[in-house]
Design a protein around this motif. Structure first.
Motif, PDB file in Angstrom:
ATOM      1  N   GLU A   1      21.407 -39.419  16.448  1.00 50.29           N
ATOM      2  CA  GLU A   1      21.789 -39.180  17.843  1.00 50.29           C
ATOM      3  C   GLU A   1      22.013 -37.695  18.100  1.00 50.29           C
ATOM      4  O   GLU A   1      21.618 -37.170  19.155  1.00 50.29           O
ATOM      5  N   TYR A   2      22.648 -37.015  17.152  1.00 52.08           N
ATOM      6  CA  TYR A   2      22.844 -35.570  17.297  1.00 52.08           C
ATOM      7  C   TYR A   2      21.502 -34.859  17.424  1.00 52.08           C
ATOM      8  O   TYR A   2      21.330 -33.961  18.270  1.00 52.08           O
ATOM      9  N   THR A   3      20.537 -35.229  16.598  1.00 50.89           N
ATOM     10  CA  THR A   3      19.210 -34.617  16.630  1.00 50.89           C
ATOM     11  C   THR A   3      18.535 -34.847  17.975  1.00 50.89           C
ATOM     12  O   THR A   3      17.944 -33.928  18.560  1.00 50.89           O
ATOM     13  N   LEU A   4      18.621 -36.081  18.471  1.00 54.27           N
ATOM     14  CA  LEU A   4      18.049 -36.396  19.785  1.00 54.27           C
ATOM     15  C   LEU A   4      18.714 -35.574  20.878  1.00 54.27           C
ATOM     16  O   LEU A   4      18.033 -34.982  21.735  1.00 54.27           O
ATOM     17  N   ALA A   5      20.043 -35.517  20.859  1.00 49.66           N
ATOM     18  CA  ALA A   5      20.789 -34.762  21.871  1.00 49.66           C
ATOM     19  C   ALA A   5      20.438 -33.277  21.822  1.00 49.66           C
ATOM     20  O   ALA A   5      20.293 -32.631  22.865  1.00 49.66           O
ATOM     21  N   LEU A   6      20.290 -32.734  20.618  1.00 45.80           N
ATOM     22  CA  LEU A   6      19.951 -31.319  20.478  1.00 45.80           C
ATOM     23  C   LEU A   6      18.564 -31.026  21.031  1.00 45.80           C
ATOM     24  O   LEU A   6      18.361 -30.032  21.739  1.00 45.80           O
ATOM     25  N   GLY A   7      17.603 -31.907  20.736  1.00 45.20           N
ATOM     26  CA  GLY A   7      16.251 -31.698  21.248  1.00 45.20           C
ATOM     27  C   GLY A   7      16.196 -31.705  22.763  1.00 45.20           C
ATOM     28  O   GLY A   7      15.557 -30.844  23.380  1.00 45.20           O
ATOM     29  N   ILE A   8      16.882 -32.666  23.385  1.00 47.47           N
ATOM     30  CA  ILE A   8      16.892 -32.747  24.848  1.00 47.47           C
ATOM     31  C   ILE A   8      17.628 -31.555  25.449  1.00 47.47           C
ATOM     32  O   ILE A   8      17.209 -30.995  26.467  1.00 47.47           O
ATOM     33  N   THR A   9      18.744 -31.142  24.836  1.00 51.94           N
ATOM     34  CA  THR A   9      19.497 -29.995  25.348  1.00 51.94           C
ATOM     35  C   THR A   9      18.686 -28.714  25.242  1.00 51.94           C
ATOM     36  O   THR A   9      18.697 -27.886  26.163  1.00 51.94           O
ATOM     37  N   MET A  10      17.988 -28.529  24.137  1.00 59.03           N
ATOM     38  CA  MET A  10      17.106 -27.367  23.983  1.00 59.03           C
ATOM     39  C   MET A  10      16.103 -27.303  25.139  1.00 59.03           C
ATOM     40  O   MET A  10      15.931 -26.270  25.791  1.00 59.03           O
ATOM     41  N   MET A  11      15.464 -28.428  25.385  1.00 61.89           N
ATOM     42  CA  MET A  11      14.419 -28.474  26.400  1.00 61.89           C
ATOM     43  C   MET A  11      14.980 -28.275  27.802  1.00 61.89           C
ATOM     44  O   MET A  11      14.492 -27.430  28.578  1.00 61.89           O
ATOM     45  N   MET A  12      16.021 -29.029  28.141  1.00 64.85           N
ATOM     46  CA  MET A  12      16.555 -28.999  29.499  1.00 64.85           C
ATOM     47  C   MET A  12      17.255 -27.670  29.820  1.00 64.85           C
ATOM     48  O   MET A  12      17.162 -27.176  30.941  1.00 64.85           O
ATOM     49  N   SER A  13      17.950 -27.095  28.847  1.00 66.35           N
ATOM     50  CA  SER A  13      18.630 -25.815  29.103  1.00 66.35           C
ATOM     51  C   SER A  13      17.624 -24.709  29.357  1.00 66.35           C
ATOM     52  O   SER A  13      17.858 -23.815  30.189  1.00 66.35           O
ATOM     53  N   ALA A  14      16.486 -24.750  28.653  1.00 72.35           N
ATOM     54  CA  ALA A  14      15.453 -23.737  28.866  1.00 72.35           C
ATOM     55  C   ALA A  14      14.781 -23.911  30.221  1.00 72.35           C
ATOM     56  O   ALA A  14      14.554 -22.938  30.954  1.00 72.35           O
ATOM     57  N   ILE A  15      14.477 -25.146  30.586  1.00 75.87           N
ATOM     58  CA  ILE A  15      13.825 -25.414  31.872  1.00 75.87           C
ATOM     59  C   ILE A  15      14.749 -25.060  33.030  1.00 75.87           C
ATOM     60  O   ILE A  15      14.314 -24.535  34.065  1.00 75.87           O
ATOM     61  N   THR A  16      16.048 -25.323  32.875  1.00 69.24           N
ATOM     62  CA  THR A  16      17.011 -25.070  33.951  1.00 69.24           C
ATOM     63  C   THR A  16      17.109 -23.590  34.306  1.00 69.24           C
ATOM     64  O   THR A  16      17.420 -23.244  35.457  1.00 69.24           O
ATOM     65  N   VAL A  17      16.855 -22.703  33.361  1.00 71.63           N
ATOM     66  CA  VAL A  17      16.859 -21.264  33.651  1.00 71.63           C
ATOM     67  C   VAL A  17      15.817 -20.945  34.719  1.00 71.63           C
ATOM     68  O   VAL A  17      16.028 -20.096  35.591  1.00 71.63           O
ATOM     69  N   TYR A  18      14.689 -21.652  34.697  1.00 72.56           N
ATOM     70  CA  TYR A  18      13.601 -21.418  35.655  1.00 72.56           C
ATOM     71  C   TYR A  18      13.684 -22.354  36.856  1.00 72.56           C
ATOM     72  O   TYR A  18      13.224 -22.012  37.940  1.00 72.56           O
TER      73      TYR A  18
END
Length: 258
Positions: A149-166
């Motif tokens: 679950e931690y791995t899944l959460a980290l992957g989604i957070t990586m993706m969404m935090s980067a997209i949110t900047v733009y």
């Protein structure tokens, strides 16, 4: 490997961010860190009232059936909605100093994960005082499920935090996504209640496999099915690799976009 070595070099910075988040989360509130335990308990009370008293579903010991899935879901939901802004919230740091930007989502997810571990103390306590107890052989699988679950959460957070900047609207979109995702995951109901013809599609949701595995270990006191664990592990690995790739590509222009 170079990035991993660099992240290790900045481990003190990561630890500092984690400690700051844990200490500052409830700063200024009267109850402070107790909210880590009270928040899931209050949600448990509301859901139990609705689905055990008002809309009875016939599940034995529903409060425990719900609780063992609600705590990990709250971790995932918090990461999904709050993690999107973890770069934006540290924009001054991103603009002024160099450090591997991956430090920020890793620190955020880790601090929320630690909060979830504290909440699990309540689960273990309730299991003991209720007399339901543990299957200690099945319990050996619990750390693996948590890591998945931690791995899944980290992957989604990586993706969404980067997209949110733009795309700043992503932060608000994810609030709606989290609400819909909860009802598409077996948090308040059993996987067996999903029509059999839709169950294959339903299990494409990685949180369905993860919550089912938690419930197998803690509620049914049985070893999770290999298929359930394999499905959760595979999807979490795919998403963490995808999230890492998207973050690496988009992070090059963070300073300019912020």
């Amino acid at each position: 490997m170079k990035l991993i070595k660099e992240l290790y070099h900045y481990r003190e910075m990561m630890n500092s961010l984690i400690r700051r988040d844990l200490r500052g989360r409830y700063k200024g509130s009267v109850l402070g860190f107790l909210w880590t335990f009270l928040n899931p308990l209050l949600q448990l009370g509301v859901y139990t009232l609705v689905f055990s008293v008002i809309m009875r579903n016939g599940i034995s010991d529903y409060y425990m059936f719900l609780f063992v899935a609600l705590v990990p879901w709250m971790f995932f939901s918090t990461v999904l909605t709050g993690g999107a802004a973890c770069i934006l919230n540290q924009k001054n740091m991103v603009q002024k100093i160099y450090f591997p930007r991956q430090v920020l989502p890793i620190a955020f997810v880790t601090s929320q994960f630690i909060n979830m571990l504290f909440s699990f103390l309540i689960i273990f306590f309730v299991l003991l005082i209720s007399g339901k107890g543990f299957n200690f052989i099945a319990l050996y699988y619990l750390p693996f499920i948590m890591v998945v679950e931690y791995t899944l959460a980290l992957g989604i957070t990586m993706m969404m935090s980067a997209i949110t900047v733009y795309l700043r609207d992503m932060e608000y979109i994810l609030g709606i996504v989290a609400m819909a995702w909860q009802f598409l995951s077996p948090v308040i109901y059993s996987i067996e209640q999903v029509p059999e013809e839709l169950r294959g599609i339903f299990m494409a949701n990685p949180m369905a496999s993860i919550l089912t595995a938690y419930r197998d270990v803690l509620y049914y006191k049985q070893i999770p099915e290999i298929g359930t664990l394999s499905n959760a592990f595979f999807m979490s690995m795919v998403l963490v690799l995808l999230g890492w790739y998207v973050f690496a590509k988009l992070s090059k222009r963070f300073a300019e976009e912020l």
